[in-house]
Motif scaffolding. Structure first.
Motif, PDB file in Angstrom:
ATOM      1  N   VAL A 221       0.969  -1.281   0.086  1.00 18.93           N
ATOM      2  CA  VAL A 221       0.269  -0.055  -0.093  1.00 18.93           C
ATOM      3  C   VAL A 221       0.979   1.120   0.102  1.00 18.93           C
ATOM      4  O   VAL A 221       0.464   2.038  -0.878  1.00 18.93           O
ATOM      5  CB  VAL A 221      -0.993   0.250   1.353  1.00 18.93           C
ATOM      6  N   GLU A 225       1.017   3.921  -3.124  1.00 20.09           N
ATOM      7  CA  GLU A 225       0.723   5.318  -2.903  1.00 20.09           C
ATOM      8  C   GLU A 225       1.721   6.248  -3.105  1.00 20.09           C
ATOM      9  O   GLU A 225       1.456   7.417  -3.726  1.00 20.09           O
ATOM     10  CB  GLU A 225       0.167   5.365  -1.264  1.00 20.09           C
ATOM     11  N   GLN A 228       1.909   6.576  -7.032  1.00 16.94           N
ATOM     12  CA  GLN A 228       0.418   7.489  -7.471  1.00 16.94           C
ATOM     13  C   GLN A 228       1.034   8.847  -7.365  1.00 16.94           C
ATOM     14  O   GLN A 228       0.274   9.789  -7.929  1.00 16.94           O
ATOM     15  CB  GLN A 228      -0.759   7.103  -6.654  1.00 16.94           C
ATOM     16  N   LEU A 263      -7.151   1.692  -2.805  1.00 21.62           N
ATOM     17  CA  LEU A 263      -6.139   2.645  -3.480  1.00 21.62           C
ATOM     18  C   LEU A 263      -6.655   2.884  -4.868  1.00 21.62           C
ATOM     19  O   LEU A 263      -6.102   3.916  -5.522  1.00 21.62           O
ATOM     20  CB  LEU A 263      -4.991   1.710  -3.768  1.00 21.62           C
TER      21      LEU A 263
END
Length: 380
Positions: A221, A225, A228, A263
């Protein structure tokens, strides 16, 4: 009149029995003949991995199963970097070409596996002609060339790619692979950028095992993140489903499905199989480098499964498919890692020479009883 009425009633009874009985028989037959891909239609793709013999058409009975039950395929080995480019600039596309052609001919969802992976990567990727590690710039260029050649060849034909495989450890830290040691964390960002450049329409995934582990979940995760925020496009996360009769817990697996979906990406179950054999070590996960010495006690079912183990196997598979159906709004594909028990990698890993029963079809390509149960579950 009474006799005539009896006659008419008898005829009507026979007609009703024929019509409704025939309809019942037909419905029963249709249910019995329903295949996995039909049962999961409009829910998610149901897929399988193909080995070289199957891709070449040498395993005709297995191919019948693939065509009947599955609508998605992935190459088990032939698209990995060490297989497809064993020496720099020497690409072996014959088998991958056959794989893609098979998927196209049968109207299947085609997944490419895998572009960047520390394991089964050719040694030349990381070293110069003297055996020394190459520079960061050289490795980046080699990555770019490899991804451009492979993804570019199948542009518009391979629908999805496992761009990076197994970069995070179970505790959530980065795996200290050669890609990481030479390039750093940026190797993942660059791999996704190169893949997008080579085919902007293909969906791009990160894939890993033991994804139900809380530490790995948190690490993946955090990685996604960060990417992104850097503007890197990741379309989905593949959760390798290498499970056992007692691990991982359904609850932890579900937490990961939800966490990854949160997500804003798709979730796939990418390598589903269920071992019934004892594990020779702790925290092995699905690390292909793990290797343990053969012991007879570690191969308890060489002559077949006891009824109690078969029952546990069926129940465990049903539990997971109930979970997948519960989250069908998040999951786009469930892929079995192999067609039948005889062709499963589980027979040789992490102990060579064992007999395992991890898939939905037995060694004779016959569906196990759980297949009917899964189909019925999907129809509810």
């Amino acid at each position: 009149m009474k006799k005539k009425g009896f006659l008419v009633g008898s005829i009507l009874a026979i007609l009703c029995a024929f019509v409704f009985g025939g309809a019942f028989t037909l419905k029963k037959k249709e249910t019995a003949e329903l295949k996995l891909k039909n049962a999961f239609e409009k829910k998610f793709y149901i897929g399988t991995a193909l080995n070289a013999e199957q891709i070449m058409g040498n395993d005709a009975e297995a191919i019948k199963v693939v065509k009947a039950h599955f609508n998605a395929v992935v190459a088990e080995n032939c698209m990995k970097s060490g297989m497809i480019q064993p020496r720099e600039g020497e690409f072996r596309f014959a088998l991958p070409d056959r794989f893609v052609e098979f998927g196209e001919k049968n109207g299947m969802h085609i997944n490419g596996h895998t572009l960047i992976w520390h394991s089964q990567a050719p040694q030349w990727f990381f070293t110069d002609n003297k055996g020394h590690d190459v520079s960061r710039e050289v490795l980046i260029q080699r990555m770019k060339n490899h991804i451009a050649a492979v993804v570019g060849r199948y542009k518009g034909r391979v629908h999805t790619w496992d761009v990076v495989n197994e970069a995070i450890l179970d505790d959530g830290s980065w795996r200290k692979s050669k890609f990481y040691e030479i390039i750093g964390e940026d190797f993942i960002k660059l791999a996704f950028q190169f893949a997008q450049e080579a085919d902007p329409e293909a969906e791009l995934y990160y894939n890993d095992y033991s994804m139900a582990n809380p530490g790995k979940r948190a690490g993946v995760v955090a990685m996604v993140e960060k990417l992104q925020k850097q503007g890197v496009r990741i379309d989905g996360i593949g959760m390798q489903g290498h499970i056992g009769l007692n691990h991982p817990s359904i609850e932890e697996f579900e937490k990961s499905i939800v966490a990854f979906s949160d997500l804003g990406v798709k979730v796939m179950i990418t390598e589903l199989d269920l071992t019934v054999l004892p594990s020779p070590g702790q925290n092995v996960g699905a690390d292909v480098s793990a290797n343990f010495e053969y012991q007879q006690k570690m191969n308890p079912y060489a002559n077949g499964l006891p009824d109690s183990v078969s029952k546990a196997f069926n129940e465990r598979y049903l539990q997971f498919f109930k979970l997948f159906l519960k989250h069908q709004d998040k999951i786009t594909r469930v892929t079995l890692w192999g067609v039948n028990d005889g062709s499963s990698w589980r027979n040789g890993w992490p102990v060579r020479g064992r007999t395992d029963y991890p898939l939905l079809f037995d060694r004779k390509n016959k569906p196990k009883p759980v297949v009917k149960s899964i189909i019925q579950l999907a129809q509810q």
